[in-house]
Design an enzyme around this catalytic site. Structure first.
Site, PDB file in Angstrom:
ATOM      1  N   ASN A  13      17.205 -35.801  -0.859  1.00 28.22           N
ATOM      2  CA  ASN A  13      18.376 -35.070  -1.433  1.00 28.22           C
ATOM      3  C   ASN A  13      17.620 -33.730  -1.792  1.00 28.22           C
ATOM      4  O   ASN A  13      17.173 -33.604  -2.928  1.00 28.22           O
ATOM      5  CB  ASN A  13      19.079 -35.719  -2.454  1.00 28.22           C
ATOM      6  CG  ASN A  13      20.063 -35.206  -3.412  1.00 28.22           C
ATOM      7  OD1 ASN A  13      20.519 -33.992  -2.919  1.00 28.22           O
ATOM      8  ND2 ASN A  13      20.675 -35.471  -4.306  1.00 28.22           N
ATOM      9  N   HIS A  99      27.045 -38.099  -6.428  1.00 23.92           N
ATOM     10  CA  HIS A  99      25.794 -38.006  -7.449  1.00 23.92           C
ATOM     11  C   HIS A  99      26.167 -37.626  -8.828  1.00 23.92           C
ATOM     12  O   HIS A  99      27.272 -36.901  -9.255  1.00 23.92           O
ATOM     13  CB  HIS A  99      25.131 -36.913  -6.752  1.00 23.92           C
ATOM     14  CG  HIS A  99      23.821 -36.929  -7.123  1.00 23.92           C
ATOM     15  ND1 HIS A  99      23.287 -36.493  -8.302  1.00 23.92           N
ATOM     16  CD2 HIS A  99      22.827 -37.346  -6.644  1.00 23.92           C
ATOM     17  CE1 HIS A  99      21.883 -36.565  -8.564  1.00 23.92           C
ATOM     18  NE2 HIS A  99      21.447 -37.016  -7.533  1.00 23.92           N
ATOM     19  N   GLU A 101      24.954 -35.722 -10.673  1.00 24.53           N
ATOM     20  CA  GLU A 101      24.966 -34.499 -11.218  1.00 24.53           C
ATOM     21  C   GLU A 101      26.212 -33.726 -10.887  1.00 24.53           C
ATOM     22  O   GLU A 101      26.806 -33.018 -11.654  1.00 24.53           O
ATOM     23  CB  GLU A 101      23.882 -33.548 -10.498  1.00 24.53           C
ATOM     24  CG  GLU A 101      22.496 -34.070 -10.980  1.00 24.53           C
ATOM     25  CD  GLU A 101      21.336 -33.783  -9.941  1.00 24.53           C
ATOM     26  OE1 GLU A 101      21.487 -33.278  -8.839  1.00 24.53           O
ATOM     27  OE2 GLU A 101      20.108 -34.364 -10.349  1.00 24.53           O
ATOM     28  N   GLU A 171      21.494 -45.319  -8.545  1.00 28.96           N
ATOM     29  CA  GLU A 171      20.588 -44.096  -9.187  1.00 28.96           C
ATOM     30  C   GLU A 171      20.974 -44.063 -10.783  1.00 28.96           C
ATOM     31  O   GLU A 171      21.796 -43.326 -11.178  1.00 28.96           O
ATOM     32  CB  GLU A 171      21.051 -42.843  -8.834  1.00 28.96           C
ATOM     33  CG  GLU A 171      21.036 -42.640  -7.276  1.00 28.96           C
ATOM     34  CD  GLU A 171      20.588 -41.212  -6.840  1.00 28.96           C
ATOM     35  OE1 GLU A 171      19.606 -41.121  -6.140  1.00 28.96           O
ATOM     36  OE2 GLU A 171      21.258 -40.278  -7.453  1.00 28.96           O
ATOM     37  N   GLY A 177      14.970 -37.385 -11.952  1.00 26.10           N
ATOM     38  CA  GLY A 177      14.464 -36.081 -12.185  1.00 26.10           C
ATOM     39  C   GLY A 177      13.573 -36.278 -13.421  1.00 26.10           C
ATOM     40  O   GLY A 177      12.979 -35.126 -13.998  1.00 26.10           O
TER      41      GLY A 177
HETATM   42  P1  PGA Z   1      14.846 -37.856  -8.162  1.00 21.66           P
HETATM   43  O1  PGA Z   1      16.185 -37.491  -7.666  1.00 21.66           O
HETATM   44  O2  PGA Z   1      14.058 -38.473  -7.028  1.00 21.66           O
HETATM   45  O3  PGA Z   1      14.177 -36.012  -8.204  1.00 21.66           O
HETATM   46  O4  PGA Z   1      14.662 -38.467  -9.347  1.00 21.66           O
HETATM   47  C1  PGA Z   1      17.085 -38.682  -7.187  1.00 21.66           C
HETATM   48  C2  PGA Z   1      18.422 -37.983  -6.871  1.00 21.66           C
HETATM   49  O5  PGA Z   1      19.074 -37.449  -7.708  1.00 21.66           O
HETATM   50  O6  PGA Z   1      18.914 -38.385  -5.801  1.00 21.66           O
END
Ligand code: PGA
Length: 257
Positions: A13, A99, A101, A171, A177
């Protein structure tokens, strides 16, 4: 992983991180190692403007292209949006939906997630539906209730024969992140819970055919342990998907016979 019943899928991603020029260099860097993998599917989910480049660059290898978002309407006066039909025409096969976000910053709700899932399935594409709890929710002990709500909402009114085309990604928001990864047991517990919900709604055969990924700081070091769990069928990889060596290492961890 349980390859007898379902696909293992490693999906990058890229988020809002790569111009088409940078993305092309990244794909060229991973192609020699990843283009030949046999035991898992590899997807790169890229910003919309990178899609034509990614489709062209992966034509001759076993890497599939995904989008990071979609609009649920087929067409119309929705300035700035992109429909599933457009993504399909561009050569996309997977679409990330819901997601955290997008839920956090762009008003994505369980209702819009469900509309998008239906639109994407209708277009013949594969949704990657993201679900996950915040740290506060985990500490309150409501992780499973929340995941049940998110999954049930996502699959509402989805015909049984289309469920197998869906991918889910667990997730935990606190792991995205942040460099904090769920333990392999925590990841498996929730992935198994997602499968139980699908089993209750659609039966054991469908449930065991669905790919359920883990996402949240999966990296070259922890991938093998996470993927060794029976209900973790792959990963949705953010940060590490931007580093060719790390992404290759994660794919290699999944590419076990
Ligand atoms: P990350 O992100 O591997 O940077 O934690 C995963 C995601 O948001 O799909």
């Amino acid at each position: 992983m349980n390859r007898r019943y379902r696909k293992t899928i490693i999906a990058g991603n890229w988020k809002m991180n790569m111009t088409a020029t940078e993305g092309k260099a990244l794909i060229e860097a991973i192609k020699p190692s990843i283009g030949k993998v046999k035991w898992c599917d590899v997807v790169v989910c890229v910003p919309a403007v990178d899609i034509p480049m990614a489709v062209r660059s992966t034509k001759d290898v076993r890497i599939t292209v995904g989008a990071e978002n979609v609009h649920y309407e087929d067409h119309g006066a929705f300035t700035g949006e992109i429909s599933a039909r457009m993504l399909k025409d561009a050569g996309v096969k997977y679409v990330i939906i819901g997601h955290s976000e997008r839920r956090q910053y762009f008003g994505e709700t369980d209702t819009t997630v469900n509309k998008k899932v239906k639109a994407v399935l209708e277009a013949g594409l594969h949704p990657i539906v993201c679900v996950g709890e915040s740290l506060e929710q985990r500490e309150m002990g409501i992780t499973k209730d929340l995941i049940s709500m998110q999954v049930r909402a996502a699959i509402s009114e989805v015909p049984a024969d289309k469920i197998r085309r869906m991918v889910f990604a667990y997730e935990p928001i606190w792991a995205i992140g942040t460099g904090k990864t769920a333990t392999a047991e925590q990841a498996n517990e929730v992935c198994e819970h997602i499968r139980t919900i699908i089993r209750k709604e659609f039966g054991a055969r469908t449930a065991r055919a669905v790919t359920i990924q883990y996402g949240g700081s999966m990296n070259a070091k922890n991938a093998a342990e996470l993927l060794a769990q029976p209900d973790v069928d792959g990963g949705l990889i953010g940060g590490a998907s931007l580093k060719p060596d790390d992404f290759i290492a994660i794919v290699n961890a999944a590419n076990q016979e």
